[in-house]
Design a protein around this motif. Structure first.
Motif, short mmCIF file in Angstrom:
data_model
loop_
_atom_site.label_atom_id
_atom_site.label_comp_id
_atom_site.label_asym_id
_atom_site.label_seq_id
_atom_site.Cartn_x
_atom_site.Cartn_y
_atom_site.Cartn_z
N LEU A 1 0.88 -1.17 0.00
CA LEU A 1 0.00 0.00 0.00
C LEU A 1 0.91 1.22 0.00
N THR A 2 0.93 1.97 -1.09
CA THR A 2 1.92 3.01 -1.31
C THR A 2 1.61 4.28 -0.52
N PRO A 3 2.58 5.21 -0.45
CA PRO A 3 2.31 6.49 0.20
C PRO A 3 1.13 7.24 -0.43
N GLN A 4 1.02 7.18 -1.76
CA GLN A 4 -0.11 7.87 -2.40
C GLN A 4 -1.43 7.20 -2.04
N ASP A 5 -1.42 5.88 -1.92
CA ASP A 5 -2.64 5.18 -1.47
C ASP A 5 -3.07 5.67 -0.10
N HIS A 6 -2.11 5.85 0.80
CA HIS A 6 -2.44 6.36 2.13
C HIS A 6 -3.02 7.77 2.06
N ARG A 7 -2.38 8.64 1.28
CA ARG A 7 -2.86 10.02 1.18
C ARG A 7 -4.26 10.09 0.56
N ASP A 8 -4.48 9.30 -0.47
CA ASP A 8 -5.79 9.29 -1.12
C ASP A 8 -6.87 8.80 -0.17
N ALA A 9 -6.55 7.78 0.60
CA ALA A 9 -7.54 7.23 1.53
C ALA A 9 -7.90 8.22 2.63
N VAL A 10 -6.90 8.89 3.18
CA VAL A 10 -7.15 9.85 4.25
C VAL A 10 -7.95 11.04 3.74
N ALA A 11 -7.68 11.47 2.50
CA ALA A 11 -8.34 12.66 1.96
C ALA A 11 -9.74 12.38 1.43
N SER A 12 -10.09 11.12 1.22
CA SER A 12 -11.34 10.78 0.57
C SER A 12 -12.50 10.67 1.56
N ALA A 13 -13.68 11.09 1.09
CA ALA A 13 -14.91 10.90 1.85
C ALA A 13 -15.63 9.64 1.40
N ASP A 14 -15.11 8.98 0.37
CA ASP A 14 -15.70 7.76 -0.16
C ASP A 14 -15.30 6.58 0.74
N PRO A 15 -16.24 5.92 1.39
CA PRO A 15 -15.90 4.80 2.28
C PRO A 15 -15.09 3.70 1.57
N ARG A 16 -15.36 3.51 0.28
CA ARG A 16 -14.64 2.47 -0.46
C ARG A 16 -13.16 2.80 -0.57
N VAL A 17 -12.84 4.08 -0.78
CA VAL A 17 -11.45 4.51 -0.87
C VAL A 17 -10.81 4.56 0.51
N ARG A 18 -11.54 5.09 1.49
CA ARG A 18 -10.99 5.19 2.84
C ARG A 18 -10.71 3.81 3.44
#
Length: 517
Positions: A405-422
């Motif tokens: 799980l890459t650094p960008q994956d972490h950043r995208d998940a934290v910034a997203s309001a989409d439960p699927r992404v988070r």
């Protein structure tokens, strides 16, 4: 002909071999044992006429131009000046034309040889001002190999991390002997049985373990400091390291539901495949340092050492983890990279919240070895906003990480309001490029996407082998015994072991563990 990392090329008119290695920015480099590297800009040139501007090959010594100078990290013929090689001359010079593929044959020692040749003065291990350089580490390994010359059997290592760990690992590879780190935390009788099973062997261990093994037939013991002191008095070995990719390099003990230890066999090709596919040569900046606090008997301890060395990143060893000491050492040594397990990160977060000091030099924090609770990683991301977080999933039998799980994956998940992404913060990311992961049912049949089952994996780094038996299935697939599922975007979710085993660095049965040191 395609040049791939790890391949060896042999001149049609000589016995000289060169090794293809991967370097930053996708460059293709060639090197030979004990020699610096030089980029070769024509990735398809092997087996054809050498380009007019290709540097000639000085067999067994250097790649150099007409003036006997080495152009490092610059395209052939670009005129970029390298370091002088006094007395190199032209004797033995060969053109690059006529090189032919000779198979992927690397010893893990080659990884150290390449870096020591390319940047030998860089600090490899220890303090940034007084630590051991790459050239010094290679010399120490050569002297330790001399200490091992003439011996038989396995090199056992049953103590905490110190400079003796890489010295013994590379010396074992140099002398063609397997290296087996053992858990010094095991209870007396189980540990004694593991030691006896590897006889004949040289055991590197602390006093308590040496006393435990004193009466084991065929086992000779020495302390880690004694090993290094003795090696320092010896000349470097003159024996060439064997280049057999199928030879066992590292033996790691892992247990199933019964607690009966199994010896996972990692051959040189598994370890070098993992390093070459996951790490770029000398990609680390000179100021980067990695804090290693996982024990040597953990696959992450072995893999972290090899990838750190190949990347050129200084390694700082913490023999025993304690959260406050980890934070203190990270600050003192300006640590930029580190790897922890979830329980370790939870304790580090507690220390950081209590003292408010932060980790100003830290840039990259990887974690694995267990399921990460979302509250822990969310608190860590909050406390360390400028740090790149990476979650790695792998097993001993897969030579460390197979999904990330890459650094960008972490950043995208934290910034997203989409439960699927988070939700991806609870995943282990997606498979490495050279690795395939499938979810199958109890009968070994693939299940529909999103359905739960057992994770199966295959790839060049996957061993799936235990002493005297391969557990690879048809097609090279290995059953991880981990339950999980894969979402529509390819993210892998690990739900836990399908058997009843405590995971604490290594897999162990509860009744087999105590605190022998």
């Amino acid at each position: 002909m395609q040049l791939n990392p790890g391949q060896r090329l042999r001149s049609a008119s000589s016995e000289a071999e060169v090794i293809v290695i991967r370097a930053p920015k996708g460059e293709v480099h060639l090197t030979c044992a004990g020699a610096p590297m030089i980029p070769f800009e024509q990735a398809q040139a092997a087996g054809a006429a050498a380009p007019a501007d290709a540097p000639p090959l000085l067999i067994g010594k250097r790649y150099c131009d007409e003036e006997g100078r080495w152009n490092c990290c610059a395209p052939a013929g670009s005129g970029a000046a390298g370091r002088g090689l006094p007395g190199a001359g032209r004797q033995g010079r060969q053109a690059l034309a006529g090189l032919r593929l000779n198979g992927a044959a690397m010893n893990i020692l080659t990884l150290l040889e390449i870096v020591a040749a390319a940047d030998g003065d860089r600090v490899a291990l220890g303090d940034r001002d007084t630590g051991l350089t790459y050239a010094g580490l290679l010399d120490l390994a050569a002297r330790t190999a001399r200490r091992l010359d003439g011996g038989e059997g396995t090199v056992l290592y049953a103590t905490t991390a110190s400079p003796a760990f890489p010295a013994a690992l590379f010396a074992a590879a140099w002398t063609g002997r397997p290296f087996a780190p053992l858990s010094y935390r095991l209870a007396g009788d189980p540990l004694r049985r593991l030691i006896a099973a590897q006889a004949p062997a040289l055991l590197v261990a602390g006093r308590a373990v040496l006393d435990l093994a004193a009466e084991v037939p065929g086992v000779t013991g020495t302390g880690p400091d004694d090993l290094l002191r003795t090696a320092a008095t010896m000349p470097p070995t003159e024996t060439a390291a064997p280049q057999d990719p199928e030879a066992p390099a590292v033996l790691l003990h892992t247990s199933g539901t019964t607690g009966t230890p199994k010896v996972a066999v990692l051959r040189h090709r598994h370890l070098t495949s993992y390093v070459l596919e996951s790490t770029e040569l000398l990609s680390a900046a000179p100021d980067e340092a990695a804090l290693v606090s996982v024990p040597p008997y953990h696959i992450a301890g072995v893999a972290g050492l090899l990838t750190g060395i190949y990347s050129g990143r200084r390694i700082v060893q913490l023999p025993n983890f304690e959260a406050a000491e980890w934070v203190r050492l990270a600050r003192e040594q300006h640590v930029t990279h580190a790897m922890v397990v979830p329980t370790m990160l939870a304790r580090i977060v507690e220390v950081l919240r209590a003292d408010g000091g932060g980790l100003p030099a830290l840039r990259h924090l990887s974690y694995g070895g267990g399921r990460m609770p979302r509250p822990v990683i969310e608190r860590a991301l909050e406390l360390l906003p400028g740090v790149d977080f990476v979650n790695g999933y792998g097993l001993t039998e897969t030579t460390s990480s197979i999904a990330v799980l890459t650094p960008q994956d972490h950043r995208d998940a934290v910034a997203s309001a989409d439960p699927r992404v988070r939700r991806r913060l609870e995943s282990v990311g997606r498979p490495l490029p050279a690795v395939e992961i499938e979810v199958r049912d109890s009968g070994g049949r693939p299940v529909p996407q999103g359905s739960a089952g057992e994770l199966w994996v295959r790839g060049p780094q996957v061993s799936g082998e235990y002493a005297h038996a391969s557990h690879l299935e048809e097609g090279g697939w290995f059953r991880t015994r981990d339950g999980g599922w894969i979402d529509e975007d390819g993210y892998v979710y690990v739900e836990g072991r399908l058997d009843d085993v405590i995971v604490r660095g290594e897999r162990t049965c509860p009744r087999a563990r105590s605190r022998t040191r």
